[in-house]
Design a protein around this motif. Structure first.
Motif, PDB file in Angstrom:
ATOM      1  N   SER B  35       0.819  -1.205   0.000  1.00 58.42           N
ATOM      2  CA  SER B  35       0.000   0.000   0.000  1.00 58.42           C
ATOM      3  C   SER B  35       0.854   1.257   0.000  1.00 58.42           C
ATOM      4  O   SER B  35       2.046   1.208   0.310  1.00 58.42           O
ATOM      5  CB  SER B  35      -0.906   0.021   1.240  1.00 58.42           C
ATOM      6  OG  SER B  35      -1.753  -1.110   1.289  1.00 58.42           O
ATOM      7  N   TRP B  36       0.205   2.359  -0.340  1.00 58.57           N
ATOM      8  CA  TRP B  36       0.781   3.692  -0.186  1.00 58.57           C
ATOM      9  C   TRP B  36      -0.114   4.478   0.770  1.00 58.57           C
ATOM     10  O   TRP B  36      -1.353   4.459   0.645  1.00 58.57           O
ATOM     11  CB  TRP B  36       0.851   4.421  -1.521  1.00 58.57           C
ATOM     12  CG  TRP B  36       1.850   3.849  -2.475  1.00 58.57           C
ATOM     13  CD1 TRP B  36       1.610   2.958  -3.487  1.00 58.57           C
ATOM     14  CD2 TRP B  36       3.253   4.128  -2.519  1.00 58.57           C
ATOM     15  NE1 TRP B  36       2.776   2.668  -4.157  1.00 58.57           N
ATOM     16  CE2 TRP B  36       3.799   3.370  -3.585  1.00 58.57           C
ATOM     17  CE3 TRP B  36       4.107   4.950  -1.782  1.00 58.57           C
ATOM     18  CZ2 TRP B  36       5.167   3.422  -3.907  1.00 58.57           C
ATOM     19  CZ3 TRP B  36       5.462   4.990  -2.104  1.00 58.57           C
ATOM     20  CH2 TRP B  36       5.982   4.232  -3.151  1.00 58.57           C
ATOM     21  N   VAL B  37       0.535   5.167   1.696  1.00 52.04           N
ATOM     22  CA  VAL B  37      -0.145   6.032   2.655  1.00 52.04           C
ATOM     23  C   VAL B  37       0.583   7.363   2.635  1.00 52.04           C
ATOM     24  O   VAL B  37       1.822   7.390   2.558  1.00 52.04           O
ATOM     25  CB  VAL B  37      -0.103   5.428   4.078  1.00 52.04           C
ATOM     26  CG1 VAL B  37      -0.733   6.378   5.097  1.00 52.04           C
ATOM     27  CG2 VAL B  37      -0.800   4.068   4.108  1.00 52.04           C
ATOM     28  N   ARG B  38      -0.134   8.457   2.695  1.00 49.75           N
ATOM     29  CA  ARG B  38       0.520   9.772   2.653  1.00 49.75           C
ATOM     30  C   ARG B  38       0.157  10.591   3.877  1.00 49.75           C
ATOM     31  O   ARG B  38      -0.822  10.322   4.571  1.00 49.75           O
ATOM     32  CB  ARG B  38       0.168  10.514   1.372  1.00 49.75           C
ATOM     33  CG  ARG B  38      -1.266  10.984   1.264  1.00 49.75           C
ATOM     34  CD  ARG B  38      -1.501  11.639  -0.108  1.00 49.75           C
ATOM     35  NE  ARG B  38      -2.880  12.116  -0.260  1.00 49.75           N
ATOM     36  CZ  ARG B  38      -3.344  12.663  -1.385  1.00 49.75           C
ATOM     37  NH1 ARG B  38      -2.564  12.798  -2.452  1.00 49.75           N
ATOM     38  NH2 ARG B  38      -4.606  13.070  -1.432  1.00 49.75           N
ATOM     39  N   GLN B  39       0.977  11.605   4.096  1.00 45.43           N
ATOM     40  CA  GLN B  39       0.780  12.505   5.231  1.00 45.43           C
ATOM     41  C   GLN B  39       1.166  13.911   4.793  1.00 45.43           C
ATOM     42  O   GLN B  39       2.347  14.203   4.567  1.00 45.43           O
ATOM     43  CB  GLN B  39       1.621  12.052   6.415  1.00 45.43           C
ATOM     44  CG  GLN B  39       1.374  12.815   7.698  1.00 45.43           C
ATOM     45  CD  GLN B  39       2.018  12.133   8.901  1.00 45.43           C
ATOM     46  OE1 GLN B  39       3.074  11.525   8.810  1.00 45.43           O
ATOM     47  NE2 GLN B  39       1.365  12.218  10.052  1.00 45.43           N
ATOM     48  N   ALA B  40       0.169  14.754   4.665  1.00 44.80           N
ATOM     49  CA  ALA B  40       0.416  16.154   4.332  1.00 44.80           C
ATOM     50  C   ALA B  40       1.131  16.832   5.496  1.00 44.80           C
ATOM     51  O   ALA B  40       1.037  16.369   6.641  1.00 44.80           O
ATOM     52  CB  ALA B  40      -0.899  16.848   4.022  1.00 44.80           C
ATOM     53  N   PRO B  41       1.847  17.923   5.231  1.00 44.09           N
ATOM     54  CA  PRO B  41       2.598  18.596   6.299  1.00 44.09           C
ATOM     55  C   PRO B  41       1.720  18.943   7.497  1.00 44.09           C
ATOM     56  O   PRO B  41       0.654  19.535   7.345  1.00 44.09           O
ATOM     57  CB  PRO B  41       3.111  19.854   5.602  1.00 44.09           C
ATOM     58  CG  PRO B  41       3.197  19.481   4.162  1.00 44.09           C
ATOM     59  CD  PRO B  41       2.049  18.549   3.915  1.00 44.09           C
ATOM     60  N   ARG B  42       2.143  18.476   8.654  1.00 44.78           N
ATOM     61  CA  ARG B  42       1.470  18.749   9.929  1.00 44.78           C
ATOM     62  C   ARG B  42       0.040  18.215   9.973  1.00 44.78           C
ATOM     63  O   ARG B  42      -0.801  18.726  10.717  1.00 44.78           O
ATOM     64  CB  ARG B  42       1.495  20.248  10.238  1.00 44.78           C
ATOM     65  CG  ARG B  42       2.911  20.798  10.430  1.00 44.78           C
ATOM     66  CD  ARG B  42       2.932  22.308  10.467  1.00 44.78           C
ATOM     67  NE  ARG B  42       2.444  22.909   9.237  1.00 44.78           N
ATOM     68  CZ  ARG B  42       3.145  23.002   8.124  1.00 44.78           C
ATOM     69  NH1 ARG B  42       4.369  22.511   8.080  1.00 44.78           N
ATOM     70  NH2 ARG B  42       2.623  23.571   7.059  1.00 44.78           N
TER      71      ARG B  42
END
Lengths: 107, 120
Positions: B35-42
């Motif tokens: 899978s791919w998981v992302r996290q935007a800044p803060r």
């Protein structure tokens, strides 16, 4: 889409105290819930899966409970390394979603 | 030891494209969904996409459906994410993650993350 609501947003506690983190699902998701810990600048770490199963290498002070719509992650006695952000995530259906997180900070 | 190493991130213009790669080692890559998981800044974590072990089935978040394509090469132990029509709100650290089991969509190992910045 299953919405996961975590509370509180921030938990201010001292080392040695007990922490109880809540994750509430917008619909019944059975036991299909995981918990992750994330420290600043690091990738998340899997703590619990299917609500109450500890992942490999996770200390026994971490306990997961709940089913249906209400879940709790309890840390029985906080160690200094436990101060971090905690996320819940379901695998009940698509799309997978995460809760907004609870930050456990040092009081 | 399980290792996941992302590459391919960087700066892209709005409407542009990038392809992320994730080189996997230390486990039988062809036996696990990825899978791919992302996290935007803060911000918090956002699941992006998953692919089953064989590569025959894929799943996407609504926010990326039709713009991103997940794929894998089991002969090269590598996971990919082709990102097209990039938008400013795609800016995030993108994590490659190994699924806990064949059909268990929890993530037990994560890469170090790769920053994608979409800006003109």
């Amino acid at each position: 889409e299953v919405v996961l609501t975590q509370s509180p947003a921030t938990l201010s506690l001292s080392p040695g105290e007990r922490a109880a983190l809540s994750c509430r699902a917008s619909q019944n998701i059975g036991s299909y819930l995981a918990w992750y810990q994330q420290k600043p600048g690091q990738a998340p770490r899997l703590l619990m899966y299917d609500a109450s199963n500890r992942a490999t290498g996770i200390p026994a002070r971490f306990v997961g409970s709940g089913s249906g719509t209400d879940f709790t992650l309890t840390i029985s006695s906080l160690e200094p390394e436990d101060f971090a952000i905690y996320y819940c995530q379901h695998r009940y259906n698509w799309p997978l979603t995460f809760g907004g997180g609870t930050e456990v900070e040092i009081k | 030891e399980v290792q996941l190493l992302e590459s391919g991130g960087g700066l892209a213009q709005p409407g542009g494209s990038l392809r992320l790669s994730c080189a996997a080692s230390g486990f039988t890559f062809s036996s696990y969904a990825m899978s791919w998981v992302r996290q935007a800044p803060r911000k918090g974590l956002e699941w992006v996409s998953s692919i089953i072990a064989s590569g025959d089935r894929t799943y996407y978040a609504d926010s990326v459906e039709g713009r991103f394509t997940i794929s894998r090469d089991n002969t090269k132990n590598t996971l990919y994410l082709q990102m097209n029509s990039l938008r400013a709100d795609d800016t995030a650290v993108y994590y490659c993650a190994k699924n806990l089991g064949y059909d268990w969509y929890y993530f037990d190992y994560w890469g170090q993350g790769d920053l994608v910045t979409v800006s003109s």
